[in-house]
Scaffold this motif. Structure first.
Motif, PDB file in Angstrom:
ATOM      1  N   THR A 176       0.806  -1.215   0.000  1.00 44.55           N
ATOM      2  CA  THR A 176       0.000   0.000   0.000  1.00 44.55           C
ATOM      3  C   THR A 176       0.839   1.265   0.000  1.00 44.55           C
ATOM      4  OG1 THR A 176      -1.681  -1.209   1.255  1.00 44.55           O
ATOM      5  CG2 THR A 176      -1.915   1.169   1.161  1.00 44.55           C
ATOM      6  N   ALA A 181      -4.416   1.863  -4.071  1.00 47.19           N
ATOM      7  CA  ALA A 181      -3.861   1.949  -2.716  1.00 47.19           C
ATOM      8  C   ALA A 181      -4.969   1.855  -1.673  1.00 47.19           C
ATOM      9  CB  ALA A 181      -3.074   3.247  -2.537  1.00 47.19           C
ATOM     10  N   SER A 182      -6.104   2.476  -1.937  1.00 45.21           N
ATOM     11  CA  SER A 182      -7.235   2.411  -1.002  1.00 45.21           C
ATOM     12  C   SER A 182      -7.757   0.990  -0.879  1.00 45.21           C
ATOM     13  CB  SER A 182      -8.356   3.347  -1.452  1.00 45.21           C
ATOM     14  OG  SER A 182      -7.967   4.692  -1.313  1.00 45.21           O
ATOM     15  N   LEU A 220      -6.060  -1.759  -1.408  1.00 49.57           N
ATOM     16  CA  LEU A 220      -5.059  -2.542  -0.683  1.00 49.57           C
ATOM     17  C   LEU A 220      -5.156  -2.302   0.822  1.00 49.57           C
ATOM     18  CD1 LEU A 220      -1.971  -2.020  -3.013  1.00 49.57           C
ATOM     19  CD2 LEU A 220      -3.167  -4.189  -2.598  1.00 49.57           C
ATOM     20  N   ALA A 221      -5.306  -1.033   1.206  1.00 51.99           N
ATOM     21  CA  ALA A 221      -5.420  -0.708   2.631  1.00 51.99           C
ATOM     22  C   ALA A 221      -6.676  -1.332   3.226  1.00 51.99           C
ATOM     23  CB  ALA A 221      -5.420   0.805   2.831  1.00 51.99           C
ATOM     24  N   SER A 275      -6.265  -5.079   3.658  1.00 51.95           N
ATOM     25  CA  SER A 275      -5.351  -5.449   4.741  1.00 51.95           C
ATOM     26  C   SER A 275      -5.910  -5.068   6.114  1.00 51.95           C
ATOM     27  CB  SER A 275      -3.987  -4.793   4.538  1.00 51.95           C
ATOM     28  OG  SER A 275      -4.074  -3.397   4.765  1.00 51.95           O
ATOM     29  N   LEU A 283      -6.124   3.474   5.044  1.00 57.04           N
ATOM     30  CA  LEU A 283      -7.280   3.606   4.161  1.00 57.04           C
ATOM     31  C   LEU A 283      -7.811   5.038   4.200  1.00 57.04           C
ATOM     32  CD1 LEU A 283      -9.540   2.601   2.320  1.00 57.04           C
ATOM     33  CD2 LEU A 283     -10.734   1.808   4.393  1.00 57.04           C
ATOM     34  N   ASN A 314      -5.416   7.406   2.363  1.00 57.59           N
ATOM     35  CA  ASN A 314      -5.485   7.235   0.921  1.00 57.59           C
ATOM     36  C   ASN A 314      -6.785   7.786   0.348  1.00 57.59           C
ATOM     37  OD1 ASN A 314      -3.114   5.832  -0.413  1.00 57.59           O
ATOM     38  ND2 ASN A 314      -3.380   4.631   1.438  1.00 57.59           N
TER      39      ASN A 314
END
Length: 71
Positions: free
Chosen positions: A14, A40-41, A43-44, A47, A53, A56
């Motif tokens: 991320t 990226a959001s 992925l956050a 996870s 999150l 992003n």
């Protein structure tokens, strides 16, 4: 070279993907910044990192408004 850290981690880290989004925005490439920040959001979110999150998502709004992230 700009995408190398993301490529080495298969676009799964991320912080690397978010940094790439910021670089795109700084270069005025906002469509790429938006798409990359969306990744990226996701992925956050996947996870379970709520702080990352949120950050992003804030950055994504800037990029959608054609503004780079500057602190």
């Amino acid at each position: 070279m700009l995408t190398e850290p993301c490529e080495l981690t298969n676009f799964r880290t991320t912080i690397f993907v978010g940094t790439l989004a910021a670089a795109y925005a700084e270069a005025g490439q906002f469509s790429e910044a938006v798409a990359t920040a969306e990744t990226a959001s996701h992925l956050a979110s996947d996870s379970g990192d709520s702080a990352l999150l949120q950050k992003n998502q804030q950055l994504l709004e800037l990029y959608r408004a054609a503004k780079p992230a500057r602190e």
